[in-house]
Design a protein around this motif. Structure first.
Motif, short mmCIF file in Angstrom:
data_model
loop_
_atom_site.label_atom_id
_atom_site.label_comp_id
_atom_site.label_asym_id
_atom_site.label_seq_id
_atom_site.Cartn_x
_atom_site.Cartn_y
_atom_site.Cartn_z
N UNK A 286 0.84 -1.20 0.00
CA UNK A 286 0.00 0.00 0.00
C UNK A 286 0.87 1.25 0.00
N UNK A 287 0.58 2.22 -0.86
CA UNK A 287 1.36 3.46 -0.89
C UNK A 287 0.93 4.40 0.23
N UNK A 288 1.52 5.57 0.27
CA UNK A 288 1.15 6.59 1.25
C UNK A 288 -0.33 6.92 1.10
N UNK A 289 -1.08 6.77 2.19
CA UNK A 289 -2.53 6.95 2.13
C UNK A 289 -2.93 8.39 1.84
N UNK A 695 -0.90 6.14 11.65
CA UNK A 695 -0.67 6.51 10.26
C UNK A 695 -0.40 5.32 9.35
N UNK A 696 -1.04 4.19 9.62
CA UNK A 696 -0.78 2.97 8.86
C UNK A 696 -1.37 3.08 7.45
N UNK A 697 -0.61 2.64 6.45
CA UNK A 697 -1.07 2.55 5.07
C UNK A 697 -1.45 1.10 4.79
N UNK A 698 -2.65 0.85 4.29
CA UNK A 698 -3.08 -0.53 4.06
C UNK A 698 -4.16 -0.57 2.98
N UNK A 699 -4.38 -1.79 2.45
CA UNK A 699 -5.42 -2.02 1.46
C UNK A 699 -6.67 -2.57 2.15
N UNK A 700 -7.82 -2.04 1.79
CA UNK A 700 -9.12 -2.58 2.20
C UNK A 700 -9.65 -3.40 1.02
N UNK A 701 -10.04 -4.64 1.25
CA UNK A 701 -10.51 -5.49 0.16
C UNK A 701 -12.02 -5.37 0.00
N UNK A 702 -12.46 -5.47 -1.25
CA UNK A 702 -13.88 -5.50 -1.59
C UNK A 702 -14.03 -6.30 -2.86
N UNK A 703 -14.46 -7.56 -2.73
CA UNK A 703 -14.51 -8.44 -3.88
C UNK A 703 -13.13 -8.61 -4.47
N UNK A 708 -7.58 2.06 -1.10
CA UNK A 708 -6.50 2.58 -0.27
C UNK A 708 -7.08 3.18 1.00
N UNK A 709 -6.46 2.86 2.13
CA UNK A 709 -6.94 3.32 3.44
C UNK A 709 -6.91 4.83 3.54
N UNK A 710 -7.64 5.34 4.52
CA UNK A 710 -7.59 6.77 4.82
C UNK A 710 -6.36 7.07 5.68
N UNK A 711 -5.72 8.21 5.48
CA UNK A 711 -4.53 8.55 6.29
C UNK A 711 -4.94 8.96 7.70
N UNK A 712 -3.93 9.17 8.54
CA UNK A 712 -4.19 9.69 9.88
C UNK A 712 -5.01 10.97 9.76
N UNK A 713 -6.11 11.02 10.51
CA UNK A 713 -7.01 12.17 10.43
C UNK A 713 -7.36 12.65 11.83
N UNK A 714 -7.19 13.93 12.06
CA UNK A 714 -7.51 14.55 13.35
C UNK A 714 -8.78 15.38 13.19
N UNK A 715 -9.69 15.24 14.15
CA UNK A 715 -10.91 16.03 14.16
C UNK A 715 -11.03 16.76 15.49
#
Length: 722
Positions: A286-289, A695-703, A708-715
């Motif tokens: 997985x590349x940089x999210x 800040x993990x970069x990973x693949x989410x599978x669907x079929x 590509x995963x969402x990056x670290x997000x602050x709210x």
């Protein structure tokens, strides 16, 4: 390293069970020394405006709707149900990303979402907004992200549920997701909230609730939001506005609820979905999210109008009649996008090509249901009977031909460059490509005798699908199908705290329309309507509930007729053949222990293809599904002002393209704090939440695809109670 992470994640997830059994044992000891029945009644404090009190920890509710059967305690329902409370929805909401983050709190649900869509898997079956319900009414939403600001709670049923949920034009066998809108409570509500997230995304929200009338029989709840700015993904921009009004009326004879809503969304530069060509022999890491792969001008712009009406009229002390209805109009007026929202990775180095198009997509839906329900007593036996008739209409323009462009666009997933393509073409509009009508009847009888309860149900419907040439409106063909979907279940309560059950449920869809292409391959039988598929689930389980701890353990076996793609001499075809089987075990729990609140669970599922004519795929794992996934949420409430929250999500490794490609597992951490104070005598709640803390970069599978995963997000947020 991955094995260690997996072991750690599973150990953490299982810890909630052991904590629960300690709490359970403690409660049992108290029962031996005093009358706990009065303590439970007097101590039941957290009651929502709808009158549904929460389970320990406050993240799930004790009661949930069971379709035409009505409200039942979760612990007495003979299948797996979770009712996420408003606390669960608001604690994990990400501005603009819809409700998928909250749905991850259900162990049987796995994410299949991008920043554009709210797709999930329930027990291995793909589910998105098309299949979601609002206030018990199906078919009012689409695949795009769904706002949460108007939602009070979310009811989730795992597995087929057609016999008691009624007819829907967009059936899914995975389960049912029903969103219940906010209603005015006994106390006035006036709240204003501001949020900041991503790079420069600001949000404003209002929430106003009032009851009025001589006996407070009328209630009005208004919710609105305005979100605008750049998300955490570089260059991705989101503008989202909505307005929802909920009007209800209650008296001794009737209960009525009316919801009206509108939303507008413009989503720019959000492509994160990838298919895989035949040149890929190993999934690239997985590349940089934070990377953005959208071409210049990529955007989606749409709006939705929707209405729901629910009315129940008391006939006498034992019987009542009800009406449920809904309408929605969705218009994806601008859609400059990757074809099927995905790019195609061609090799192990991560090089991809973009097949892009301009494709509008109008949808309109209608739904109407009438029914009666009541009790018939025969000595010591009580029959709770429910009968309904319903009809659903669904008109869609998905067959409007897309105007293809940017065929030369290409890139690499590790290069964060802005992709420039040809000038955008004019949008192409057309008329409906298909119109579907469903006519259904449902009958259910819950027979109570002592500590035992028997549920017998049947749903029968006719589906009528007419296809058209969307360019000129000329009729192309018509398909009609009929089906019966029975349900039967037996439950037994040896004590007030324990419930044991076994159930059988079924589901039946209208048949699948073969798309133009899939996984980068053109399908030779595109636009052919495949036969309806039937799904059957057998489930056995046990549930335990006391004042401090709730847990449910279930074993399920789902069998479904299979549709898959095969290569023949003249190209690729989608065929119906063989059977998909999903066998698994699911454990969920919630607990309250002093200042600690816990919720979560784990699911193991072995999903395989059986009895296919193509012997090479028999016994292979179903594409995109992991064997293990789980969630653990922990909240520490220091006092009435300060609390801290953490959540761990784990998804095991999966395979795609019939086990030829493997996708690694991932484990993520979300953390946040909340502080209540006053500004000039105005109560205000300050919150900070960080998603994907590491800040993990990973693949989410669907079929056969990955997201590509969402990056670290602050709210950050501030909510003022005016």
């Amino acid at each position: 390293m991955l094995k260690n992470k997996k072991a750690l994640a599973m150990s953490v997830l299982c810890a909630i069970a052991s904590v629960g059994f300690v709490v359970s044992a403690s409660a049992a000891e108290q029962t031996m020394h005093g009358n706990l029945d009065e303590v439970v009644v007097e101590g039941s404090a957290d009651v929502l405006p709808g009158g549904k009190d929460v389970l320990p920890g406050g993240y799930t509710l004790k009661t949930s709707s069971v379709g035409i059967i009505g409200d039942k305690p979760i612990s007495d329902t003979p299948f797996t149900k979770v009712n996420l409370s408003n606390k669960s929805v608001t604690s994990f909401e990400v501005p603009g990303e819809g409700l998928s983050s909250a749905l991850m709190n259900v162990p049987s649900i796995k994410s299949a979402s991008s920043t554009m869509y709210n797709d999930v898997n329930i027990r291995g079956q793909r589910v998105n907004g098309y299949q979601f319900y609002i206030n018990g009414v199906p078919g009012l939403l689409t695949q795009t992200n769904i706002p949460t600001n108007f939602i009070e709670n979310i009811e989730v049923t795992s597995g087929p549920a057609m016999s008691f949920t009624g007819t829907t034009t967009q059936e899914t066998a995975g389960g049912m997701v029903n969103m219940v809108s906010k209603r005015a409570g006994e106390e006035d509500v006036t709240k204003y909230k501001q949020t900041f997230s991503g790079k420069s995304s600001f949000g404003e929200y209002i929430d106003i609730g009032r009851r009025f009338g001589q006996n407070k029989e009328w209630g009005l709840r208004v919710n609105a939001q305005n979100i605008s700015g750049e998300t955490q993904v570089l260059g991705e921009k989101l503008t989202a506005r909505d307005f929802f009004m909920n009007l209800d009326h209650k008296d001794d004879k009737s209960n009525t609820n009316f919801l009206a809503g509108y939303r507008y969304v413009k989503h720019e530069n959000g492509v994160r979905w990838f298919q895989y060509g035949n040149g890929v022999t190993n999934i690239p890491s997985a590349p940089n999210a934070k990377n953005n792969y959208s071409f210049q001008g990529q955007q989606m712009e749409y709006d939705t109008w929707l209405l729901t009406l629910n009315h129940e009229q008391k006939i006498n002390d034992d019987w009542s009649a009800y009406v449920n209805a809904g309408y929605s109009k969705y218009d994806l007026s601008t859609n400059y996008n990757a074809k099927s929202s995905a790019y195609i990775i061609q090799n192990n180095n991560g090089d991809f090509v973009a097949q892009s198009w301009s494709k509008t997509f109008p949808v309109s839906s209608y739904y109407a249901q009438i029914g009666v329900k009541g009790d018939v007593k025969m000595g010591e036996v009580t029959n709770h009977i429910a009968l309904s008739l319903d009809e659903a209409w669904y008109n869609n323009g998905s067959g409007i031909a897309g105007v293809q462009f940017n065929n030369g666009v290409h890139g690499n997933i590790y290069n964060n460059t802005h992709i420039v393509g040809d000038p955008l073409p004019n949008k192409k509009f057309g008329t409906w490509s298909a119109k579907s009508k469903y006519y259904g009847i449902s009958l259910a009888d819950t027979i109570d005798y002592g500590k035992a309860s028997l549920l017998l149900g049947i749903h029968s419907h006719k589906a009528d699908v007419t296809t058209y040439n969307p360019d000129n409106g000329v009729k192309k063909g018509n398909e009609t199908s009929r089906s019966n979907s029975p349900t039967y279940a037996l439950s037994y309560k040896p004590t007030d705290n324990w419930t044991m059950y076994a159930s059988h449920t079924e589901s039946f869809n209208k048949g699948a329309l073969v798309p133009q292409s899939a996984n980068g391959n053109s399908l030779q039988n595109a636009s052919e309507m495949l036969s309806p598929t039937k799904t059957k689930q057998n489930e056995v389980g046990i549930k335990y509930n006391n004042n401090n701890f709730y847990t449910a353990l279930s074993f399920f076996d789902i069998k479904q007729e299979s549709n898959y793609d095969v290569k023949r001499a003249d190209g690729w075809y989608r065929v119906q053949d063989g059977e998909n089987e999903y066998k698994g075990v699911e454990l969920s729990a919630s607990a309250q222990l002093n200042k600690w609140n816990l919720m979560g669970g784990v699911m193991y599922m072995d999903a395989k293809v059986n009895d296919a004519q193509d012997k090479s795929i028999n016994g292979t794992r179903i594409n995109g599904l992991s064997k293990w996934n789980g969630v653990l949420g922990v909240e520490y409430v220091a006092d009435d002002k300060f609390s801290a929250l953490g959540r761990v999500l784990y998804n095991g490794s999966a395979t795609i393209k019939n086990e030829t490609l493997s996708v690694p597992s991932y484990c993520t951490l979300d953390m946040g704090v909340k502080y209540k104070t006053k500004l000039s005598n105005t109560p205000v709640t300050l919150s900070a939440m960080c998603y994907n803390v590491t800040g993990k970069d990973y693949w989410i599978t669907s079929g056969n695809t990955t997201i590509l995963s969402n990056p670290r997000t602050v709210m950050l947020s501030a909510e003022f109670d005016l």
